[in-house]
Design an enzyme around this catalytic site. Structure first.
Site, PDB file in Angstrom:
ATOM      1  CE  LYS A 103       7.387  -1.094  -4.960  1.00 25.51           C
ATOM      2  NZ  LYS A 103       7.046  -0.421  -6.284  1.00 25.51           N
ATOM      3  CE1 TYR A 118      -3.388   8.202  -8.816  1.00 25.71           C
ATOM      4  CE2 TYR A 118      -2.548   9.018  -6.965  1.00 25.71           C
ATOM      5  CZ  TYR A 118      -2.589   8.114  -8.089  1.00 25.71           C
ATOM      6  OH  TYR A 118      -1.523   7.135  -7.906  1.00 25.71           O
TER       7      TYR A 118
END
Length: 349
Positions: free
Chosen positions: A204, A308
């Site tokens: 992206k 995370y």
């Protein structure tokens, strides 16, 4: 177009500039005559106006800004988010900074900037500790974004709601590859390496062709899907529509697949939550180091991957239940201390 920004980035910047120019048209101010007063008007309107994209068409839908009772994930507020306001200010600031190089526009950028931030980030080495700095005027305070992973039980329910082989293959590939929504939808047949268990997607950010892993289960679902519908034409994505003439599956169609399933479950999971789920599972695997997880997720900075590893309250429910049921430890004293002396010093226990 001489820049290397993606079309979606240009589209987002164009919408923000259109919002700015509509404000200037309403105030009857030319773009080259804009001052900080017009920026104040823009920020004030964004902080008080309601976002039309937050409207709820269903009568039983949860109100905007509340928390979903099933997932514990907050819904977007009715107005414009602080990140939207900050993004709009950055776009307008960049627009005027670009024209100042050519000698056009006002002499002073109408969007204030923070000198403390500029000094803190100038000549900063990546190994140096982060130096806090003050926000510029009119900049909103942006809360830290915490990743939202789908618990295993809710993941099984969500996967069970998939109606066809294509949808099951799509979700299995998402949660095993940790690819972004738009990246995986562009996957072609020539991008899949069945022997190595990996695929190639267009990143992206950098627009580079990068590898992502696929689990054996995801490849099995993908093979069953291709065996059911046939191989796609060369140079086209493997994900296609099921009704009418086969067409490439768009982001909005993939999002609607997940929305139908979450509406039946009373949840509010999104396509990007699948990437959060995959990243959380990888980060909590003791067999993988944080650097290896960073390579799989294709993060530019290790600090992004470290997000995370945080443990939320939802992950501690079982441990907290054991803590509350565990009896309180009883006080004991060595035998050489007399009971009367302990009683006189510490009182009753």
């Amino acid at each position: 177009m001489i820049g290397d920004a993606s079309p979606l980035t240009c589209r987002s910047y164009g919408h923000d500039l259109l919002r700015w120019f509509r404000l200037l048209w309403a105030l009857d101010v030319g773009w080259e005559q804009a001052t900080e007063a017009e920026t104040v008007a823009l920020v004030g309107w964004l902080r008080t106006a309601r976002n039309p994209q937050r409207r709820r068409s269903r009568a039983d839908a949860l109100p905007a800004g509340t928390v979903n009772p099933t997932t514990g994930k907050p819904l977007l507020a009715a107005g414009y988010a602080p990140r939207t306001i900050a993004h709009n200010l950055s776009v307008v600031h960049g627009f005027y900074a670009f024209h100042q190089h050519g000698g056009a526009g006002p002499l002073v950028n109408p969007v204030p900037e923070s000198k403390a931030r500029r000094n803190a980030l100038a000549h900063r080495s990546p190994i140096e500790a982060y130096r806090p700095h003050r926000r510029a005027r009119l900049r909103p305070k942006i809360p830290a974004r915490q990743p939202r992973a789908i618990p295993d039980a809710q993941w099984a329910e969500l996967f069970g709601q998939m109606r066809c082989t294509r949808d099951r293959a799509l979700l299995a590939c998402y949660v095993s590859s940790a690819a972004r929504a738009s990246e995986l939808l562009g996957l072609g047949l020539e991008d899949i390496d069945w022997r190595k268990g990996q695929g190639w997607v267009i990143s992206k950010g950098s627009r580079a062709r990068q590898p992502v892993p696929f689990s054996p289960e995801a490849l099995a679902y993908l093979a069953a899907y291709l065996d059911e519908v046939g191989l796609p034409p060369a140079g086209t994505p493997v994900w296609r529509t099921r009704r009418g003439d086969p067409r490439p599956l768009t982001y909005w169609a993939a999002r609607r697949i997940l929305q139908r399933a979450t509406e039946l479950l009373g949840a509010n999971w999104t396509l990007h939550d699948l990437r959060h789920t995959a990243a959380t599972r990888l980060a909590r695997d003791p067999g993988l180091t944080l650097v290896e997880v960073q390579s799989i997720l294709r993060h530019a900075h290790l600090s992004t991957t470290a997000l995370y590893t945080t443990v939320g309250l939802d992950d501690l429910i079982d441990k907290l239940a054991e803590h509350y049921q565990r009896p309180a430890p009883t006080a004991s004293w060595p035998q050489e201390y007399a009971a009367d002396d302990v009683q006189a010093v510490f009182g009753a226990w």
